[in-house]
Structures are given as C-alpha cells and as structure tokens.
Write a protein that holds these residues in place. Structure first.
Motif, PDB file in Angstrom:
ATOM      1  N   TRP A 268       0.783  -1.200  -0.030  1.00 48.51           N
ATOM      2  CA  TRP A 268       0.094  -0.028  -0.040  1.00 48.51           C
ATOM      3  C   TRP A 268       0.801   1.102  -0.111  1.00 48.51           C
ATOM      4  N   PRO A 269       0.517   2.297  -0.538  1.00 45.64           N
ATOM      5  CA  PRO A 269       1.435   3.651  -0.504  1.00 45.64           C
ATOM      6  C   PRO A 269       1.237   4.312   0.860  1.00 45.64           C
ATOM      7  N   ASP A 270       2.201   5.232   1.039  1.00 45.64           N
ATOM      8  CA  ASP A 270       2.256   5.701   2.201  1.00 45.64           C
ATOM      9  C   ASP A 270       1.579   6.908   2.291  1.00 45.64           C
ATOM     10  N   ILE A 271       0.070   7.055   2.546  1.00 46.01           N
ATOM     11  CA  ILE A 271      -0.703   8.063   2.473  1.00 46.01           C
ATOM     12  C   ILE A 271      -1.783   7.937   3.429  1.00 46.01           C
ATOM     13  N   PRO A 272      -2.564   8.757   3.970  1.00 42.48           N
ATOM     14  CA  PRO A 272      -3.706   8.403   5.084  1.00 42.48           C
ATOM     15  C   PRO A 272      -4.891   7.490   4.230  1.00 42.48           C
ATOM     16  N   ASP A 273      -5.260   6.628   5.081  1.00 42.76           N
ATOM     17  CA  ASP A 273      -6.235   5.638   4.480  1.00 42.76           C
ATOM     18  C   ASP A 273      -6.038   5.225   3.144  1.00 42.76           C
ATOM     19  N   PRO A 274      -5.027   4.450   2.827  1.00 45.51           N
ATOM     20  CA  PRO A 274      -4.692   4.210   1.636  1.00 45.51           C
ATOM     21  C   PRO A 274      -5.157   2.805   1.186  1.00 45.51           C
ATOM     22  N   PRO A 275      -5.467   2.580  -0.101  1.00 44.31           N
ATOM     23  CA  PRO A 275      -6.031   1.232  -0.647  1.00 44.31           C
ATOM     24  C   PRO A 275      -4.845   0.178  -0.484  1.00 44.31           C
ATOM     25  N   ARG A 276      -5.203  -1.222  -0.206  1.00 48.67           N
ATOM     26  CA  ARG A 276      -4.375  -2.083  -0.080  1.00 48.67           C
ATOM     27  C   ARG A 276      -4.498  -3.023  -1.224  1.00 48.67           C
ATOM     28  N   THR A 277      -3.212  -3.666  -1.691  1.00 47.96           N
ATOM     29  CA  THR A 277      -3.494  -4.752  -2.826  1.00 47.96           C
ATOM     30  C   THR A 277      -2.652  -5.951  -2.040  1.00 47.96           C
ATOM     31  N   SER A 278      -3.637  -7.300  -2.067  1.00 48.91           N
ATOM     32  CA  SER A 278      -3.243  -8.297  -1.432  1.00 48.91           C
ATOM     33  C   SER A 278      -2.790  -9.474  -2.689  1.00 48.91           C
ATOM     34  N   ARG A 279      -2.007 -10.307  -2.296  1.00 48.15           N
ATOM     35  CA  ARG A 279      -1.824 -11.413  -3.231  1.00 48.15           C
ATOM     36  C   ARG A 279      -1.115 -12.673  -2.457  1.00 48.15           C
ATOM     37  N   CYS A 280      -1.851 -13.831  -2.611  1.00 49.25           N
ATOM     38  CA  CYS A 280      -1.398 -14.960  -2.271  1.00 49.25           C
ATOM     39  C   CYS A 280      -0.949 -15.895  -3.190  1.00 49.25           C
ATOM     40  N   PRO A 281       0.281 -15.927  -3.836  1.00 51.29           N
ATOM     41  CA  PRO A 281       0.388 -16.303  -5.102  1.00 51.29           C
ATOM     42  C   PRO A 281       0.978 -17.951  -5.023  1.00 51.29           C
ATOM     43  N   PHE A 282       1.096 -18.479  -3.802  1.00 46.64           N
ATOM     44  CA  PHE A 282       1.690 -19.749  -3.870  1.00 46.64           C
ATOM     45  C   PHE A 282       0.509 -20.706  -3.429  1.00 46.64           C
ATOM     46  N   THR A 283      -0.891 -20.730  -3.508  1.00 48.64           N
ATOM     47  CA  THR A 283      -1.791 -21.510  -3.158  1.00 48.64           C
ATOM     48  C   THR A 283      -1.843 -22.697  -4.261  1.00 48.64           C
ATOM     49  N   GLN A 284      -1.281 -22.484  -5.271  1.00 49.50           N
ATOM     50  CA  GLN A 284      -1.241 -24.000  -6.087  1.00 49.50           C
ATOM     51  C   GLN A 284      -0.081 -24.470  -6.466  1.00 49.50           C
TER      52      GLN A 284
END
Length: 735
Positions: free
Chosen positions: A267-283
């Motif tokens: 996420w960017p270093d700003i107030p109330d930022p949007p976050r991007t998540s990834r779990c790339p190793f499930t398969q």
C-alpha cells in the motif's frame, strides 16, 4: 402556486464551506435545462395537487464516472440521470383518493407557454450532504400526458472510492412521491480507476523463487511515491505477520517460508490508503511439499483412549483416517466410519478406539497420505501381528464375526490374508472372544459397525502347522499301506523315488511361475494338485495360493514382479494356465479401447496384475523361450485361448503331460531324464484326472461344467488388439 414555490425556493440560504467539482446539466432533445444553484438548503415538503399539467421526474439512475483535473489526476464522482414525464391536473374524490382531473384540455390552450419545473437533487454521504437546484422546460406542443418526454443528466456528485451515496429527487413544489436510491462507488478494482486515480496506482509484484530465497520486486512504481510491503501467513486462527518493509523496491525471504498460505500486501504511504493483497503460492506443488515436510502428527494415549494432534503452519483441507497395519512395511487398512475432518488447532479424539500396537493414524490431503504415525513406532508393548475381528449381532442376538481387511469387513470363510484359512478357525476365535482372550480395541458404544477385537494368530498358526504335519504323516502312511498291498506298484514307486533323489531330481535346478485365475475353490485345488506334483520332481514352483501372506503384505503387482524377475534370471519358465475366467480377463484387456471404461478388476489377484507385463511381452514378440501356455482339456478347449497367446507352445493337460514336462526341463535334459519324465507323467495324469472329476461333480453354481462352451470371440482375438492410439490400456494394479 408555481410562483409561490419559486419565490420560496430562491429565498433558501446557500451552504458555505463545501468544495465540489464543477457541475453541469444536460438534457435530451426537446427539453431545456439549467443549473440554478449548486449548493442550497432544501426540504421535500408535503405533496400538493397539480391544478394544471406539470413536468415531474419519474425514474432515477446513477453511475460512477471520473472527474479529472488532469489526465492522470482524477477523482470519482456519481452521475445522475432523471427521466421526466408530464403529469396532468388532479383532483380528490371522496373514497377514491387522487385521480386525473377533467382539465386535460389545458395542454392544448393556445396562449399557454412551455411547461416549467424546478427539480431538486439531494445527496447524503458520510460525513456531508449537498443539494442542487435545476430548472427544466418543455414546449407544450411536445407534451404527452402521462408519458415520458425525455431525460435530464446531472454531472456530478463528488464521491470517494468504496463510498456510498444516498440521492433523492423531487420538484418544488412537490406533486408526487420522492425518488430515492443508494449508490456504491467501486474500489481500485474498477478498471477506469486504475490508471486515472493516484490512489489506485499500486505497483505490480514480480516474484523470483530461488533455491534458498524468494525475491519480491515492485515494478511500475509511480514517481515520488513510497510504498509499504507486508509479508504474512493466512491462517485459520488469523493473520500471522512475518515482516514489514519500507523504502526499497526489492525484498527477500528465506525459501523455508514459501508455504501455500504465504501472502503479500502492499500500500502507498498516504492516509487511509487502498491495499493490494496477493497469495501467489496456493497452487504451488513445491510449497505444498515444503508444508508437509514441516508438519507433524503426534499420537497420544490419554486415559486409555487414542487421540492425536497435527502441527502445520497453514490451514489445509485434510482428513484424519485411523487404520490397522499388520506389519511395519505392510499396507495400513482403513477402519470404516472413523474419518474426521482436520481442524486446527484442535486435539482430535477417537473415543471408540483403545490403544493397540497395530493402530495407526493417517493424514489424507489432496487424495493421498501426507502423514502417518503408528503406536508401534512409539515402542508400545504388545503383539503387533494380531487379526482384527468385528463382532456384530443378528436380530436374534447371535454373535457374528468378520475380519477387517482392506477397509471392509470380510467373512471369515473368505479371509486368507494371514496365510491361513481363517474360516477354519471361526469356532476357536468365537470361543476366545467370549472368554476375553482377545483384546478389545473398538467399543460398540458410539460405533455404527460393532465391537472390534484383536486376536493373536500365533497359537492358531502353530496349531495349524501341527495339524498339517500330522495330516501329512497320516497321508504318507496310508499311501505306503496301499503300495504294500500292490507289490508291483510299490516296486515302481520305489524305482521312481530312486530316480528322483539319487540323481538329484529330474527337474532339480529348474524354476517355474504358474499364473492362473482363481475362478473358484475347486479350480484352485486342481492347480494345487499340479503344483504339488511338479514340486515332487524338485521343480521350484511359485504359485499365488502358497504366497497369500506375502501377497497381502506387499500387493499383487510387487509380488508378481519379484517372482517373474527371479524365474527369468535363473532361466526358468512362466506358465500361463488358462481357464474360462482367465480367457475372459484377457479378452477384456485385448478388446479395450481408448476412452472406454477400464475393465473391472480384483486388485488382490496376481493373475489380473500380471496382465500389465505379460500382454506387452506377447504383443512385442518377446514371449518365445520364456512363456508356456497350458489348459485342462476337460474344462477348456484350446481353441478358446486368444490367438495372441498361440505364438508359444500350448499344452492340453493331462494328455500332453510328457511334452509339457519336457518343455519345463529345457533343452539340457538327457535321454534318461526324458524317459523318467514320461513315467512320471502317468502318475501325475492319474492325480489330475481325479481332481478334474471332483471339479466337474460340483454344483452348477461352482462354475465348473463338464464341457466348457466356447466363449464369445474366443479364438478370434486379433494379434494386435490394442487401443486406437496403438498402446496397451493403462495398468489396473498398483505399480
């Protein structure tokens, strides 16, 4: 009435201090519209009666759009569309409410001007609200009573990502119900926002997996923007953070932390930022392999009960399966109705099981066993070679016993997995269970199948061999007595015995593997008669019925491979002894085609397992010198044997016993050995004829008729009966 409403509307105080993007209004052809005020105080008020035709909004629709100060500097806002219609004059009727009045001819009044309406749009969102005033006009010549005459668009109300707006619309004065609708603004997954809104310009993650480290690289980082990276494990008990990084664009983790539940969030270093998540190793297969390498299964004995716990870094879909293992290297047979879904972290208890050295617990995941531990591995005292019996009761209360084998309860009459006919010991086992000489390992209370008993077979096996020796001695005594009554026969028997053992045996040093289909008990006794006769000639014979314990321990495919390899390495012969059942099994394999359902098979039959290797040898023309084919002429016609197997010599027994024995002796047999084999064939033929007659005298359900009928398609199987792809069908046994 309209003049009074307009005067009150113009006296409303504008709100101060709210910043909004530039607003605009547009409308469809035929309508004229203006923005009167961008921020006013408004209230719907009470509904009034229209004394003449009025223009009112009837439907409202909203959509999320972008308001851009520059090409890549946009913010979300909501565009509102109103559909307008003409409402005629109304009147109140007692008992009927409001209905259209009789003054609809006012629309056609030649001196009337355009229809004019003042529309208010009010928006409420956290933490503010706003109201705009619009004016819309319609020429009377285009007015159609109670019909939609066009649309009006307001662009636009300021919004935030993932925000929610509540918009209402009505006229001043108000002539009908308030239009109300709620709209939700999408987040950064909105395609239009990814490249236009700065908050949504999150860099891409590139992963490089090395032998010792995982390297995570941020790509397409916006200029002048700083980001935070968080590594964590997604577990059932919550998120477990591993580390948080700021500043650089490349990060490294040890490969031991690469598990299926490893996730990354940026996420960017700003107030109330949007976050991007990834779990790339499930398969990722390597991540799953590393997970199970770190997992642990622990068995416990608590208050005389069996329990277990599983330690695993991630939450995994798995099942706990109790099973029964007779030998350390043998298979573990599942105990029915005891599977449990694995939940973490929880201590799993098997309340109906008593601890025993043969008990094990497996962890199944992904269709295979990932972990297994047995109580025997924990140095628990006890006899590890017990037979597991299941006790049930019939409706009359009588005891019924069956043996637990291969995940099911097998009748004692059919159980031979310990190398002994358990059915013959049923009465002894029943007495031992009732006398408490067997150990209870499965409580009937709470069980859906009955009570489990572990009975040691050591004493039964010892008694079995003592009885076998006594029976053998008695049989030998009876034979000698009969031969003494026939002096000439005695001389011939002694002469043959002298020939056998003084010269080291006619077939000594030769080895043979007999493959047959165990169609029924009568046919197996016939095969046993032939094998015993060959053993008397000191031929080393391998046959399935004499190796049941080993076959159950390692499986039919492994047993067949070991026997075939030994026979061929020592220059021996593999004998295919055909019966009706063997012909049927071969024809199913030869006529199998790609895409069809595989033939039904018995996974515990050595003959069915041997077809995986025997058929390729014949199809490749490698059977000569290694295989012989034989059948009992009174039970199967040679013409019924599939054509594929006619590339090697075929012998009908017992009429062709002399040539069959010469083929087993090989080319090194001398003149004296050949003469001796011919004499032996007479005695062996008499034994075989007796066994064949016993087979023919069985009941019709014994499947052993006096003359076997021709099988469909027998003798006509093509030499190259393969699949359409030119390959053999896949193996049906375990490899």
């Amino acid at each position: 009435m309209q003049a009074v409403g307009l005067g009150l509307f113009l006296l409303l105080m504008p709100r101060v201090g709210l910043r909004a993007p530039p607003d605009s209004v547009s409308c469809s052809q035929g309508l004229s519209c203006w923005l009167l005020e961008a921020d006013v105080l408004c209230s719907p008020g009470a509904v009034g009666l229209a004394s003449g035709p009025v223009l009112v909004p009837t439907q409202m629709r909203m959509e999320s759009v972008l308001h851009c100060a520059a090409a890549s500097d946009c913010s979300p806002c909501v565009k509102v569309e109103l559909q307008l219609a003409v409402l005629g004059p109304q009147e109140e009727v007692a008992g009927e409410g409001v209905r259209d009045g009789a003054g609809m001819d006012a629309l056609r009044h030649r001196d009337s001007g355009p229809l004019r309406s003042w529309v208010l749009l009010s928006v409420q969102t956290y933490p503010s609200s706003r109201c705009v005033a619009l004016e819309v006009q319609l020429p009377r010549t285009l007015a159609r009573p109670n019909h939609t005459v066009g649309s009006l668009w307001f662009h636009c109300f300021e919004a935030v990502l993932r925000g929610e707006l509540h918009v209402t619309s009505y006229t001043s004065p108000r002539y009908r119900e308030v239009l109300s609708q709620t709209h939700r603004v999408p987040d950064c997954s909105w395609p239009a926002a990814r490249a236009a809104i700065r908050l949504c310009q999150v860099p891409r993650l590139h992963l490089s997996v090395g032998p010792e480290h995982i390297v995570v690289q941020l790509q397409d980082v916006p200029a002048g923007q700083n980001f935070t990276m968080w590594f964590y494990w997604n577990q059932t008990s919550g998120l477990k953070g591993l580390r948080t990084e700021k500043g650089p664009q490349n990060y490294s983790l040890p490969s031991a932390q690469l598990l299926p539940c490893l996730c990354l969030q940026v996420w960017p270093d700003i107030p109330d930022p949007p976050r991007t998540s990834r779990c790339p190793f499930t398969q990722d297969p390597m991540a799953w392999t590393r997970l199970w390498a770190q997992a642990q299964l622990k068995l416990r004995r608590t208050a005389g009960r069996l329990s277990c716990s599983v330690l695993v870094p991630c939450a995994v879909p798995a099942e706990l399966v109790p099973c029964w293992r007779l030998k350390r290297a043998g298979p573990c047979h599942e105990l029915p109705h005891l599977r449990q879904a694995l939940t973490l972290p929880t201590l799993h208890e098997f309340g109906t099981l008593q601890p025993h050295p043969n008990l094990c617990v497996q962890v199944w995941s992904g269709g295979r066993v990932q972990l297994m531990q047995c109580l025997l591995e924990g140095a628990m005292q006890g006899q590890p070679a017990d037979l597991l019996l299941m006790e049930t009761r019939d409706p009359q209360g009588n005891m019924l016993l069956c043996a637990m084998e291969r995940g099911t309860c097998v009748p004692l009459a059919s159980s031979t997995c310990m190398g002994v006919a358990v059915g013959a010991l049923e009465q002894q086992l029943r007495r031992d269970v009732q006398a408490g000489q067997c150990l209870q390992v499965w409580d009937a209370e709470g069980s859906v199948v009955g009570t489990g008993w572990a009975c040691s077979l050591e004493k039964y096996l010892r008694a079995h061999w003592v009885l076998a020796w006594m029976g053998g001695l008695l049989s030998t005594f009876c034979i000698l007595l009969l031969l003494l009554l026939k002096k000439e026969n005695l001389k011939g028997w002694l002469k043959m015995l002298k020939e056998d053992y003084s010269s080291g045996g006619v077939l000594r040093g030769r080895r043979a593997l007999i493959l047959y289909s165990p169609d029924h008990a009568g046919f197996e006794r016939l095969v046993s008669t032939l094998a015993c006769a060959l053993t008397r000639l000191q031929l080393a014979v391998s046959v399935e019925m004499w190796s049941r314990a080993e076959l159950c321990a390692i499986g039919p495919m492994q047993w067949f491979h070991a026997q075939r390899l030994r026979v061929l390495q020592e220059g021996g012969t593999v004998v295919l002894l055909f019966s009706r059942g063997a012909v049927a099994r071969c024809m199913e394999w030869l006529l199998w085609k790609q895409g069809e359902r595989l033939p039904r098979d018995d996974p515990y039959s050595a003959f069915s397992a041997s077809l995986n290797c025997v058929l390729p040898d014949f199809l490749a023309g490698k059977a000569g010198g290694q295989y012989l084919v034989a059948c009992f002429e009174d039970l199967l016609r040679p013409a019924d044997i599939p054509e594929l197997f006619r590339t090697v010599p075929i012998f009908t027994l017992p009429s062709q016993l002399p040539t069959f024995l010469l083929a087993l002796a090989g080319t090194a047999a001398g003149r004296e050995q050949k003469s001796s084999l011919k004499k032996h064939s007479l005695w062996i033929g008499v034994s075989l004829q007796r066994a064949i007659r016993e087979c023919q005298l069985q009941k019709p359900d014994g499947h052993c008729p006096a003359q076997a009928s021709a099988l469909p398609g027998s003798g006509q199987a093509p030499m190259g009966a393969k699949s359409e792809a030119g390959e053999l069908p896949p193996a049906m046994g375990s490899t």
